[in-house]
Design a protein around this motif. Structure first.
Motif, PDB file in Angstrom:
ATOM      1  N   PHE A 173      38.028  37.989 -44.083  1.00  0.00           N
ATOM      2  CA  PHE A 173      36.548  38.021 -44.053  1.00  0.00           C
ATOM      3  C   PHE A 173      36.022  36.953 -44.864  1.00  0.00           C
ATOM      4  CE2 PHE A 173      32.835  39.295 -46.374  1.00  0.00           C
ATOM      5  CZ  PHE A 173      32.043  39.762 -45.410  1.00  0.00           C
ATOM      6  N   GLU A 174      36.815  36.768 -46.068  1.00  0.00           N
ATOM      7  CA  GLU A 174      36.128  35.561 -46.940  1.00  0.00           C
ATOM      8  C   GLU A 174      36.472  34.052 -46.280  1.00  0.00           C
ATOM      9  OE1 GLU A 174      34.315  35.866 -49.535  1.00  0.00           O
ATOM     10  OE2 GLU A 174      34.352  37.764 -49.579  1.00  0.00           O
ATOM     11  N   ILE A 175      37.589  33.998 -45.411  1.00  0.00           N
ATOM     12  CA  ILE A 175      37.683  32.534 -44.952  1.00  0.00           C
ATOM     13  C   ILE A 175      36.632  32.385 -43.793  1.00  0.00           C
ATOM     14  CG2 ILE A 175      39.454  31.612 -43.265  1.00  0.00           C
ATOM     15  CD1 ILE A 175      41.782  32.611 -44.994  1.00  0.00           C
ATOM     16  N   GLU A 176      36.362  33.498 -43.145  1.00  0.00           N
ATOM     17  CA  GLU A 176      35.382  33.125 -42.202  1.00  0.00           C
ATOM     18  C   GLU A 176      33.882  33.312 -42.581  1.00  0.00           C
ATOM     19  OE1 GLU A 176      36.480  35.803 -38.889  1.00  0.00           O
ATOM     20  OE2 GLU A 176      38.191  34.496 -38.223  1.00  0.00           O
ATOM     21  N   SER A 177      33.830  33.652 -43.666  1.00  0.00           N
ATOM     22  CA  SER A 177      32.378  33.911 -44.305  1.00  0.00           C
ATOM     23  C   SER A 177      31.791  32.719 -44.857  1.00  0.00           C
ATOM     24  CB  SER A 177      32.594  35.122 -45.558  1.00  0.00           C
ATOM     25  OG  SER A 177      31.303  35.228 -45.932  1.00  0.00           O
ATOM     26  N   SER A 179      29.325  33.210 -47.004  1.00  0.00           N
ATOM     27  CA  SER A 179      28.703  33.585 -47.983  1.00  0.00           C
ATOM     28  C   SER A 179      28.976  32.920 -49.524  1.00  0.00           C
ATOM     29  CB  SER A 179      28.961  35.033 -48.485  1.00  0.00           C
ATOM     30  OG  SER A 179      28.973  35.861 -47.121  1.00  0.00           O
ATOM     31  N   VAL A 180      27.695  32.880 -50.336  1.00  0.00           N
ATOM     32  CA  VAL A 180      28.195  32.192 -51.645  1.00  0.00           C
ATOM     33  C   VAL A 180      29.219  32.680 -52.230  1.00  0.00           C
ATOM     34  CG1 VAL A 180      25.585  31.524 -51.708  1.00  0.00           C
ATOM     35  CG2 VAL A 180      26.259  33.690 -52.523  1.00  0.00           C
ATOM     36  N   GLY A 181      29.973  32.207 -53.174  1.00  0.00           N
ATOM     37  CA  GLY A 181      30.826  32.523 -54.031  1.00  0.00           C
ATOM     38  C   GLY A 181      32.145  32.628 -53.057  1.00  0.00           C
ATOM     39  N   LYS A 182      32.147  32.277 -52.007  1.00  0.00           N
ATOM     40  CA  LYS A 182      33.372  32.448 -51.161  1.00  0.00           C
ATOM     41  C   LYS A 182      34.547  31.643 -51.905  1.00  0.00           C
ATOM     42  CE  LYS A 182      35.122  30.495 -46.679  1.00  0.00           C
ATOM     43  NZ  LYS A 182      34.732  29.731 -45.566  1.00  0.00           N
TER      44      LYS A 182
END
Length: 256
Positions: A173-177, A179-182
């Motif tokens: 989720f984080e790799i593909e996101s 979003s800020v703070g990744k």
């Protein structure tokens, strides 16, 4: 800005009565993480990776593949499997063990577009893997690398499998996101996964864990933890044996 998890110092750990060898390892080595682009591939495919001087951790998110390290038997990785490579030699990830030319990972990295490496037709994709690199201070890295096997393999069917699947979902989720703070989340999450992989290795009865096991030992481990807490002290054999509540001869034999 580079993020960093702040671990208690060895002395602080000793003061609060820490008996946790993994915390000792992480506090000593202070790993830095790099999250390479994920690999999406459609069979047949093969990717060749150069030697890596520290630790690489990977997960098969979808499908399956083969992990072939030079000098070792190939390992089949299935969906949900995690692997950890300690100071790996050249190795290959592939859709099968059939002979086929392997693409150098460095070439794929130069041609990366968007959110990851892609091999073959996206519509026919049958394998999706993610990996994380850990680098350490060169002067301390051998403390961990010398006691790790070349491959630590945690299967999806392992008792810890559901936990690892949750961690894999968060990682993807984080790799593909966008979003800020990744980068901050990935830094912390990757190190959490590394801790769980070290736990899995340390508790695997078929894999001696050397120095990690020694740190957890009531006798030698107590002495090692004391040495970590005061590395500048000139420790004597008598002092260390007393801390371990052992005779000097028994302590010497166990320490070796």
């Amino acid at each position: 800005m580079e993020s960093e998890i702040v671990y208690p110092s060895s002395t602080e750990s000793a003061v609060i009565g820490s008996r946790d060898p993994i915390t000792d390892v992480m506090g000593l080595l202070r790993p830095r993480t790099v999250v390479p682009a994920p690999l999406h591939a459609a069979s047949p495919w093969a990717v060749r990776f150069a030697p890596f001087p520290h630790v690489r951790l990977g997960v098969v998110v979808d499908g399956q593949c083969w992990l072939s390290l030079d000098g070792l038997e190939p390992v089949q990785l299935n969906e949900g499997d995690f692997y950890l490579l300690g100071h790996p030699p050249p190795y290959t990830l592939s859709s099968s063990l059939d002979e086929m030319p392997a693409r150098p990972a460095t070439t794929l990295a130069r041609n990366t577009i968007g959110r990851g490496f892609r091999i073959g037709n996206t519509l026919d994709e049958d394998s999706y893997t993610c990996s994380v690199d850990f680098t350490f201070d060169a002067s301390d890295a051998t403390v961990l690398l010398d006691v790790l096997p070349r491959v630590v393999h945690v299967r999806a069917g392992d008792p810890r499998g559901p936990l690892f699947m949750n961690l894999a979902s968060l990682l993807v989720f984080e790799i593909e996101s966008p979003s800020v703070g990744k980068s901050l989340v990935l830094e912390h999450l990757a190190q959490i996964i590394l801790v769980h992989m070290l736990r899995a290795h340390a508790h695997h009865t078929e894999q001696p864990s050397g120095w990690l096991a020694a740190l957890a030992d009531d006798g030698v481990g107590a002495a090692l933890r004391a040495m970590h807490a005061d590395v500048g002290r000139r420790w004597t054999l008598a002092e260390l044996a007393e801390i371990g509540q052992m005779s000097r001869s028994a302590f010497t034999a166990a320490f070796k």
